[in-house]
Design a protein around this motif. Sequence first.
Motif, PDB file in Angstrom:
ATOM      1  N   UNK A 144      -0.696   5.781   0.731  1.00 54.09           N
ATOM      2  CA  UNK A 144      -1.134   7.019   1.388  1.00 54.09           C
ATOM      3  C   UNK A 144      -0.023   8.070   1.307  1.00 54.09           C
ATOM      4  N   UNK A 145       1.198   7.642   1.576  1.00 55.63           N
ATOM      5  CA  UNK A 145       2.324   8.579   1.530  1.00 55.63           C
ATOM      6  C   UNK A 145       2.515   9.149   0.128  1.00 55.63           C
ATOM      7  N   UNK A 146       2.407   8.298  -0.875  1.00 56.16           N
ATOM      8  CA  UNK A 146       2.583   8.783  -2.257  1.00 56.16           C
ATOM      9  C   UNK A 146       1.473   9.744  -2.642  1.00 56.16           C
ATOM     10  N   UNK A 147       0.245   9.457  -2.204  1.00 55.78           N
ATOM     11  CA  UNK A 147      -0.885  10.309  -2.563  1.00 55.78           C
ATOM     12  C   UNK A 147      -0.916  11.625  -1.794  1.00 55.78           C
ATOM     13  N   UNK A 148      -0.571  11.606  -0.521  1.00 58.94           N
ATOM     14  CA  UNK A 148      -0.722  12.801   0.304  1.00 58.94           C
ATOM     15  C   UNK A 148       0.587  13.561   0.526  1.00 58.94           C
ATOM     16  N   UNK A 149       1.693  12.992   0.121  1.00 62.09           N
ATOM     17  CA  UNK A 149       2.982  13.678   0.192  1.00 62.09           C
ATOM     18  C   UNK A 149       3.672  13.544  -1.172  1.00 62.09           C
ATOM     19  N   UNK A 207      10.714  13.800  -0.687  1.00 61.04           N
ATOM     20  CA  UNK A 207      12.025  13.365  -1.194  1.00 61.04           C
ATOM     21  C   UNK A 207      12.164  11.850  -1.132  1.00 61.04           C
ATOM     22  N   UNK A 208      11.202  11.189  -0.502  1.00 66.60           N
ATOM     23  CA  UNK A 208      11.236   9.736  -0.350  1.00 66.60           C
ATOM     24  C   UNK A 208      10.403   9.004  -1.403  1.00 66.60           C
ATOM     25  N   UNK A 209       9.893   9.707  -2.387  1.00 64.62           N
ATOM     26  CA  UNK A 209       8.987   9.100  -3.364  1.00 64.62           C
ATOM     27  C   UNK A 209       9.622   7.890  -4.049  1.00 64.62           C
ATOM     28  N   UNK A 210      10.874   7.997  -4.456  1.00 61.05           N
ATOM     29  CA  UNK A 210      11.536   6.872  -5.125  1.00 61.05           C
ATOM     30  C   UNK A 210      11.673   5.676  -4.183  1.00 61.05           C
ATOM     31  N   UNK A 212       9.895   1.954  -4.592  1.00 63.91           N
ATOM     32  CA  UNK A 212      10.676   0.726  -4.488  1.00 63.91           C
ATOM     33  C   UNK A 212      10.078  -0.204  -3.436  1.00 63.91           C
ATOM     34  N   UNK A 213       9.685   0.340  -2.290  1.00 64.33           N
ATOM     35  CA  UNK A 213       9.077  -0.465  -1.221  1.00 64.33           C
ATOM     36  C   UNK A 213       7.771  -1.107  -1.694  1.00 64.33           C
ATOM     37  N   UNK A 214       6.980  -0.359  -2.451  1.00 64.69           N
ATOM     38  CA  UNK A 214       5.725  -0.901  -2.978  1.00 64.69           C
ATOM     39  C   UNK A 214       6.007  -2.069  -3.921  1.00 64.69           C
ATOM     40  N   UNK A 215       6.986  -1.909  -4.787  1.00 62.94           N
ATOM     41  CA  UNK A 215       7.354  -3.004  -5.700  1.00 62.94           C
ATOM     42  C   UNK A 215       7.843  -4.214  -4.919  1.00 62.94           C
ATOM     43  N   UNK A 216       8.634  -3.976  -3.902  1.00 64.74           N
ATOM     44  CA  UNK A 216       9.148  -5.076  -3.077  1.00 64.74           C
ATOM     45  C   UNK A 216       8.023  -5.839  -2.405  1.00 64.74           C
ATOM     46  N   UNK A 217       7.054  -5.123  -1.855  1.00 70.18           N
ATOM     47  CA  UNK A 217       5.921  -5.781  -1.187  1.00 70.18           C
ATOM     48  C   UNK A 217       5.081  -6.553  -2.190  1.00 70.18           C
ATOM     49  N   UNK A 218       4.877  -5.986  -3.362  1.00 73.15           N
ATOM     50  CA  UNK A 218       4.128  -6.704  -4.392  1.00 73.15           C
ATOM     51  C   UNK A 218       4.821  -8.000  -4.795  1.00 73.15           C
TER      52      UNK A 218
END
Length: 158
Positions: A132-137, A141-144, A148-154
């Motif tokens: 949601x954050x990546x799509x709506x924001x 400045x936190x995109x990277x 990384x958090x998404x990769x970690x969770x995966x």
Amino acid sequence: MNKALITMFMFCTLYSVDFFWDLGVGISNVSSKTQNHDISLMTFNRVEGLKKYYAMDYSSALYHFTQLSNQEQSTILYEYIDSYYCLGQFNNAIEVLAEYNNTDLNENIIYLKSKIYLKLNLHDHALSDLNYLINFFPNSEYTNILQFEIEKINLLKR
């Protein structure tokens, strides 16, 4: 000796106002016309809660935050939720956040929400919030960090 007592008596009688200023007290026949600025209990609890939060006294901060109305809590929502997070009371934090949709929240609170879900091992909910954050924001400045958090969770889900 009598001259000293008389001098002291005269000094105290004539200069009593100045005598008390050294003690931090002034006595005057002139009334003071100051306004009384009472603060509401809600304001007191919000300010005291924030003071406790920034002093890292999260239990005391939560005491003050829970005394606030829902509208007042929404003004300090990040600090309120983060206090629960710092104390490891993740279910309480999610319970408070259940009253809000992601559209009502800013990106910092949504990111904190994803961290709480991650602590509760609710990986799908955490991923949903991060996406949601990546799509709506998209210009965040936190995109990277989010990627990384998404990769970690995966990796954790495997």
